[in-house]
Motif scaffolding. Structure first.
Motif, PDB file in Angstrom:
ATOM      1  N   ILE A  24      -0.932  83.287  15.822  1.00  0.00           N
ATOM      2  CA  ILE A  24      -2.254  84.018  14.582  1.00  0.00           C
ATOM      3  C   ILE A  24      -3.239  82.714  14.688  1.00  0.00           C
ATOM      4  O   ILE A  24      -4.184  83.140  14.838  1.00  0.00           O
ATOM      5  N   GLY A  25      -3.011  81.790  13.724  1.00  0.00           N
ATOM      6  CA  GLY A  25      -3.839  81.211  13.325  1.00  0.00           C
ATOM      7  C   GLY A  25      -4.520  80.404  14.086  1.00  0.00           C
ATOM      8  O   GLY A  25      -5.993  79.840  13.995  1.00  0.00           O
ATOM      9  N   LEU A  26      -4.474  79.980  15.533  1.00  0.00           N
ATOM     10  CA  LEU A  26      -4.979  79.321  16.598  1.00  0.00           C
ATOM     11  C   LEU A  26      -5.779  80.084  17.096  1.00  0.00           C
ATOM     12  O   LEU A  26      -6.537  79.497  17.615  1.00  0.00           O
ATOM     13  N   VAL A  27      -5.603  81.289  17.432  1.00  0.00           N
ATOM     14  CA  VAL A  27      -6.720  82.432  17.962  1.00  0.00           C
ATOM     15  C   VAL A  27      -8.269  81.560  16.453  1.00  0.00           C
ATOM     16  O   VAL A  27      -9.180  82.479  16.740  1.00  0.00           O
ATOM     17  N   ALA A  28      -7.438  82.028  14.992  1.00  0.00           N
ATOM     18  CA  ALA A  28      -8.553  82.451  14.323  1.00  0.00           C
ATOM     19  C   ALA A  28      -9.816  81.242  14.212  1.00  0.00           C
ATOM     20  O   ALA A  28     -10.148  80.845  14.180  1.00  0.00           O
TER      21      ALA A  28
END
Length: 414
Positions: free
Chosen positions: A278-282
């Motif tokens: 999820i952080g990588l998408v952000a």
């Protein structure tokens, strides 16, 4: 407390998901329109196709004199390219005596090169087309401040022949307060009115100038007054098909690599691995919207730097998650392990990213063309990766722990 944390988690994930949809498909609400990111990011020559040419100044000038000549010529090149209707040009100084021009999307490469590289022609003309003098008779053109108004004006100084011609012309033009046209490459760049005879070869162009606009006009006049021969030392053409294929393959490679990394993270680290995804998408959203906001140009080296910084972002998460696992094995609670893990991993992450950021600064300062693009993307990526790893990932993990979704420590990789 548990319900509030759960709602917070859902809202954060929903915002990231909504932002992803906007980035992919755009958003239109009445007159408000956000285009998809792929349509908003400028593509470089190697992706869009086009032509680049490198010119070298044929002059013995050195130091500040050479720098002034190069800056003036870049201004002339930029004006010509704008007049050709070309978009997204890149015009940069390369070394001391060279200028690199990239023209993405150009169809007729030779015509564009010939248009850009011709010698600048500056003329001072009357309205009926009579040439008063040429740029070769302008000795000096610089920005000064009018003492009475404290506004920027352009101060001109002509050689002896130019001063004589200018005096004769201004004597006649001042009788009717007629303008004198300053024409560069057959385009009028200024048309100041003559209010009095100018006998000493020194004149001022006044008007509603800002410092920047006055400096630009002074540069254009100087460029016409100091024409420099440029040798075409390098030329290359990239077809649009080649650029599209390069972009497609780069994106496909990035998708495969990032997907494999995310699968590994989720299998090995469980919940933290999912949070890292999820952080990588952000992180990707921050990078893409930063490119749009900065009006930056994406190139193949830029894509390489982006993928590299993705790896660095994952590396930061790995360091953090290993620290969290150690703390859990030492008997601490999940919440305490998350706090302690981030605290212990922080210095290592900051040190490694700072050294890479310094390398990016060096590449940007000494590099040219695509190397600068690589450096800019790398530095943006480092900042974004640190933010997502230290702020977003930590916030999500703490929220999951506070929401008490699970007490199973094995789901945190322990």
């Amino acid at each position: 407390m548990k319900t509030k944390k759960l709602i917070t988690l859902i809202i954060v994930i929903a915002l990231i998901g909504f932002s992803s949809l906007v980035a992919l498909n755009g958003l239109k609400l009445g007159n408000f329109n956000i285009p998809p990111v792929k349509d908003s990011i400028r593509q470089g020559l190697d992706l869009k196709g086009g032509v680049f040419v490198v010119y070298e100044a044929n002059t013995d000038a050195k130091g500040s004199e050479l720098e002034k000549i190069i800056d003036q010529t870049i201004e002339v090149f930029r004006r010509r390219i704008d007049s050709m209707g070309l978009t997204e040009p890149v015009i940069v100084k390369e070394g001391e005596k060279r200028i690199r021009i990239e023209l993405p999307g150009v169809k007729n490469a030779r015509e564009a090169i010939e248009m850009v590289g011709k010698t600048a022609q500056l003329k001072f003309m009357e309205q009926d087309g009579t040439v008063v003098l040429t740029g070769g008779q302008v000795r000096k053109s610089e920005v000064v401040f009018d003492r009475s108004t404290n506004k920027p004006v352009i101060s001109l100084e002509f050689d002896s022949e130019g001063a004589k011609k200018f005096r004769e012309a201004t004597k006649e033009l001042s009788k009717t307060n007629a303008p004198i046209l300053i024409v560069l490459d057959d385009e009028i760049i200024s048309s100041p009115r003559v209010t009095s005879e100018i006998p000493d070869g020194q004149a001022q162009i006044t008007g509603d100038f800002t410092v920047e606009s006055a400096a630009q006009l002074a540069n254009l006049i100087r460029a016409g007054a100091l024409p420099v021969d440029f040798d075409e030392v390098q030329t290359s053409t990239v077809t649009a098909t080649l650029g599209e294929n390069a972009l497609k393959r780069s994106i496909d490679g990035a998708k495969i690599g990032i997907t494999l990394v995310l699968i590994f993270m989720m299998i090995y680290y469980k919940i933290p691995g999912l949070v890292a995804g999820i952080g990588l998408v952000a992180y990707m959203l921050i990078i893409l919207f930063s490119f749009v906001a900065m009006n930056a140009t994406l190139t193949l080296p830029g894509i390489a730097a982006l993928i590299l910084s993705v790896g660095m972002a994952v590396d930061a998460n790995v360091i953090i998650f290993e620290r969290i696992k150690e703390e859990i094995r030492n008997g601490k609670s999940i919440r305490a392990s998350i706090e302690s893990g981030f605290s212990k991993a922080l210095s290592t992450i900051v040190d490694s990213n700072i050294t890479t950021f310094i390398a990016g600064i060096v590449l940007y300062y000494f590099g040219t063309g695509p190397i600068k693009g690589f450096a800019v993307t790398l530095m943006i990526g480092i900042i974004a990766s640190m933010f997502t790893a230290i702020v977003i990932t930590k916030m999500l993990l703490k929220t999951i722990a506070d929401a008490n979704i699970t007490r199973n420590k094995k789901l945190f990789g322990a």
